[in-house]
Design an enzyme around this catalytic site. Structure first.
Site, PDB file in Angstrom:
ATOM      1  N   ILE A  30      91.641  26.232  -1.591  1.00  0.00           N
ATOM      2  CA  ILE A  30      91.848  27.744  -2.374  1.00  0.00           C
ATOM      3  C   ILE A  30      91.055  27.375  -2.896  1.00  0.00           C
ATOM      4  CG2 ILE A  30      93.657  28.480  -3.508  1.00  0.00           C
ATOM      5  CD1 ILE A  30      94.873  27.522  -0.966  1.00  0.00           C
ATOM      6  N   LYS A  31      89.959  28.915  -2.875  1.00  0.00           N
ATOM      7  CA  LYS A  31      88.869  29.388  -3.494  1.00  0.00           C
ATOM      8  C   LYS A  31      89.312  30.296  -4.898  1.00  0.00           C
ATOM      9  CE  LYS A  31      83.786  30.189  -2.605  1.00  0.00           C
ATOM     10  NZ  LYS A  31      83.270  31.004  -1.307  1.00  0.00           N
TER      11      LYS A  31
END
Length: 226
Positions: free
Chosen positions: A88-89
């Protein structure tokens, strides 16, 4: 050093994975837009293409309009469930960092992005983020010297034995890849064309043409390697 491909175009990723031995992928909303496909379609393609492939992280950026940690965690948790490869960025903002801490508690890997200073890079490492992405190209475009800034982040992480891996992002050319390697960064992420350019040199082409001419003018008594 690890090479990640900065792209959301499956054909590019597949080619780079098969031929260049890339170690992972990073995406952002702009890359998703350039793919010409809906966000969830792109994620489904990634999940299917790399199902069962271990140690191949694919950074997927959450909706940039989300501005509180609760909503970021809610969306990121849903994305993470689509594939074990998904990282998850999230942006390096206070809500993003709070969300990153919660993700790491849940065992969900994060990539803290849009980092432009050593001070920003500290908190992701302190809370145990898997990756941090300091940007180079954008800073250099504004006239900043980025070599020392990456070196400073590397040195700080070494001082405290932080396990967060540094992904140098927004690279524009082969020299910037080399600068990141010299600074000791763990990973670079580049677009398809930047890697293609980094594999080439004018003198390589010049030398190859000379060797071809020499080969063609070599007299042999029998055909070679038929």
């Amino acid at each position: 050093m690890k090479y990640f491909l900065d792209s959301a175009i499956l054909e590019e990723i597949r080619y780079a994975y098969e031929n260049w031995a890339i170690d992972g992928v990073t995406t952002n909303p702009r890359h998703i837009m350039n793919s010409g496909k809906p966000f969830l379609t792109v994620l489904d393609e990634f999940a299917s293409e790399f199902k069962g492939v271990e140690n191949f992280p694919i950074s997927v950026e959450i909706n940039p309009h989300l501005d509180n940690a609760k909503d970021m965690v809610e969306e990121g948790t849903k994305i993470a469930k689509l594939s074990s490869n998904f990282v998850i960025k999230i942006p390096c903002t206070e809500p993003g960092l709070i969300a990153a801490k919660e993700f790491e508690k849940q065992g969900i890997s994060t990539n803290v992005t849009l980092v432009f200073s050593p001070s920003q890079a500290l908190q992701p490492a302190r809370i145990g983020a898997k990756f941090v992405s300091p940007f180079v190209g954008w800073k250099e475009n504004s006239g900043d010297d980025t070599t020392q800034y990456i070196q400073d982040i590397v040195n700080i992480y070494k001082n405290y034995n932080y396990n967060t891996e540094i992904i140098v992002a927004a690279l524009r050319n082969g020299k910037q890849i080399v600068d990141a390697a010299k600074a000791g960064a763990h990973i670079v992420t580049c677009g398809f064309d930047v890697y293609k350019e980094s594999f080439q040199h004018a003198f390589t082409d010049y030398g190859l043409n000379k060797f071809r001419n020499a080969w063609d003018n070599t007299v042999t008594e029998a055909p070679v390697l038929k």
